[in-house]
Write a protein that holds these residues in place. Structure first.
Motif, PDB file in Angstrom:
ATOM      1  N   GLU A   1       0.835  -1.219   0.000  1.00 40.39           N
ATOM      2  CA  GLU A   1       0.000   0.000   0.000  1.00 40.39           C
ATOM      3  C   GLU A   1       0.863   1.260   0.000  1.00 40.39           C
ATOM      4  OE1 GLU A   1      -2.609  -0.595   3.352  1.00 40.39           O
ATOM      5  OE2 GLU A   1      -3.734  -2.132   2.248  1.00 40.39           O
ATOM      6  N   ARG A   2       1.913   1.236   0.811  1.00 40.84           N
ATOM      7  CA  ARG A   2       2.808   2.403   0.868  1.00 40.84           C
ATOM      8  C   ARG A   2       3.438   2.652  -0.494  1.00 40.84           C
ATOM      9  NH1 ARG A   2       6.143   0.676   6.247  1.00 40.84           N
ATOM     10  NH2 ARG A   2       4.548   1.186   7.778  1.00 40.84           N
TER      11      ARG A   2
ATOM     12  N   TYR B   1       2.425   1.636  -3.422  1.00 46.30           N
ATOM     13  CA  TYR B   1       1.386   1.990  -4.400  1.00 46.30           C
ATOM     14  C   TYR B   1       1.080   3.488  -4.314  1.00 46.30           C
ATOM     15  CZ  TYR B   1      -3.209   2.165  -6.638  1.00 46.30           C
ATOM     16  OH  TYR B   1      -4.261   2.501  -7.443  1.00 46.30           O
ATOM     17  N   LYS B   2       0.946   3.968  -3.082  1.00 47.37           N
ATOM     18  CA  LYS B   2       0.646   5.391  -2.873  1.00 47.37           C
ATOM     19  C   LYS B   2       1.779   6.266  -3.436  1.00 47.37           C
ATOM     20  CE  LYS B   2      -0.782   8.332   0.925  1.00 47.37           C
ATOM     21  NZ  LYS B   2       0.251   8.710   1.909  1.00 47.37           N
ATOM     22  N   GLU B   3       2.997   5.847  -3.156  1.00 53.41           N
ATOM     23  CA  GLU B   3       4.178   6.578  -3.642  1.00 53.41           C
ATOM     24  C   GLU B   3       4.178   6.659  -5.165  1.00 53.41           C
ATOM     25  OE1 GLU B   3       7.616   5.251  -0.828  1.00 53.41           O
ATOM     26  OE2 GLU B   3       8.188   4.718  -2.879  1.00 53.41           O
TER      27      GLU B   3
ATOM     28  N   CYS C   1       1.597   6.263  -7.222  1.00 55.72           N
ATOM     29  CA  CYS C   1       0.462   7.082  -7.679  1.00 55.72           C
ATOM     30  C   CYS C   1       0.808   8.559  -7.593  1.00 55.72           C
ATOM     31  CB  CYS C   1      -0.791   6.813  -6.848  1.00 55.72           C
ATOM     32  SG  CYS C   1      -1.502   5.213  -7.191  1.00 55.72           S
ATOM     33  N   GLU C   2       1.449   8.942  -6.499  1.00 55.71           N
ATOM     34  CA  GLU C   2       1.817  10.360  -6.324  1.00 55.71           C
ATOM     35  C   GLU C   2       2.767  10.822  -7.414  1.00 55.71           C
ATOM     36  OE1 GLU C   2       3.182  10.469  -2.255  1.00 55.71           O
ATOM     37  OE2 GLU C   2       1.106  10.475  -1.496  1.00 55.71           O
TER      38      GLU C   2
ATOM     39  N   LEU D   1      -2.755  -1.711  -7.188  1.00 60.00           N
ATOM     40  CA  LEU D   1      -2.285  -2.226  -5.899  1.00 60.00           C
ATOM     41  C   LEU D   1      -1.915  -3.706  -6.029  1.00 60.00           C
ATOM     42  CD1 LEU D   1      -1.774  -1.891  -2.869  1.00 60.00           C
ATOM     43  CD2 LEU D   1      -4.204  -2.262  -2.470  1.00 60.00           C
TER      44      LEU D   1
END
Ligand code: DC
Length: 224
Positions: A153-154, A156-158, A160-161, A168
Motif C-alpha cells: 500500500e505504501r 502503491y501510494k508513492e 500514484c503520487e 495495488l
C-alpha cells in the motif's frame, strides 16, 4: 567513521527513515538499492533479459560505471554521465534490480563501491545485506520489517503520487516476487543480522518510525 546499517524488505520504510535520520544526525545517506537498479536499467536498455540471461548481464558489467553524488544531502546516481535517479524508480526496474541482485558478480562489483563509500564519511547505508555482508562491523544495525500488504500500500501510494500507472495488485505481486528473490538467493540474501535491532513499522507512522530509529542510533552511538 561511524557506520549505520539499515536492512529490510521493500516498502518497510528504509529509505524514508534512513534519509531523515541521516539528515538529522549529519550522516551521509547511501541508498544501495539504487546501485542494483542502475545495473538493471543498463541491462534492460541493452535488451538483456535480467531474469534469464545471467551471462549477458555479467558480460556488460565492465561497461557499467556508477557514480554517487550528493546534492544538498540528496543522493543522485549516475550511469556513465547520465543522472538516472528518476529512471531507476520504474516498477519494471524494481523487478529487474531484484533479478540482477541474485548474480554474485553484480554484487561483488557493487559491494566494493559501497565499502569504499563507507570509508569517506559517517554513513547510514540501507539495503538488504548491509549488516550481514557489506558492513559487518557497523556500529548500529537495524532490521526494518512491516506486513507485506502495508508495504505494498505504501509503495502503491508513492507510485500514484509520482503519476506512475499501476494497480495495488500489481505492486503487491511485484513485492512478493522481490521478497522471495531477495531472501531466497544463495549469495548474501536478505536476513536479519544476529546483532541487529528489529523494528516493525506496520503500525507506525513515518514520523514515529524515524524517531524510533534515531533513538536506537543515538543510544548505540552516544551521539546527540
Ligand atoms: O531497496 P530497493 O527496493 O531500491 O532495491 C532494489 C532491489 O535491489 C531489491 O529488490 C534487491 C536489490 N538489493 C540487494 O540485493 N541488496 C542491496 N543491498 C540493496 C538492494
Amino acid at each position: 567513521m561511524m557506520k549505520v546499517a539499515i536492512d529490510g524488505p521493500a516498502g518497510a520504510g528504509k529509505s524514508t527513515i534512513a534519509r531523515a535520520a541521516a539528515s538529522r544526525l549529519g550522516y551521509v545517506y547511501i541508498d544501495t538499492g539504487a546501485m542494483y537498479r542502475a545495473v538493471a536499467l543498463f541491462a534492460v536498455r541493452r535488451g538483456i533479459s535480467t531474469k534469464n540471461d545471467v551471462a549477458g548481464v555479467i558480460g556488460v558489467l565492465p561497461e557499467i560505471s556508477i557514480t554517487i553524488r550528493h546534492v544538498d544531502g540528496v543522493q543522485r546516481i549516475f550511469l556513465g554521465g547520465e543522472d538516472v535517479s528518476e529512471a531507476i524508480r520504474m516498477p519494471e526496474i524494481s523487478v529487474a534490480a531484484s533479478e540482477v541482485a541474485v548474480i554474485p558478480e553484480v554484487r561483488q562489483k557493487l559491494v566494493q563501491l559501497q565499502r569504499q563509500l563507507s570509508e569517506t564519511a559517517d554513513v547510514i547505508m540501507d539495503g538488504r545485506d548491509i549488516g550481514t555482508y557489506v558492513l559487518p562491523d557497523a556500529e548500529v544495525k537495524i532490521f526494518l520489517t512491516a506486513d507485506v500488504t502495508v508495504r505494498a500500500e505504501r509503495r502503491y501510494k508513492e507510485l500514484c503520487e509520482k503519476g506512475t500507472e499501476t494497480t495495488l495488485d500489481e505492486v503487491l505481486r511485484d513485492m512478493q516476487y522481490r521478497d522471495a528473490n531477495d531472501s531466497g538467493r544463495a549469495f548474501a540474501p536478505l536476513r536479519q543480522a544476529e546483532d541487529a535491532v528489529a523494528v516493525d513499522t506496520t503500525l507506525l507512522t513515518a514520523e514515529e518510525s524515524i524517531d524510533h530509529v534515531i533513538a536506537v542510533i543515538r543510544g548505540a552511538c552516544n551521539v546527540v
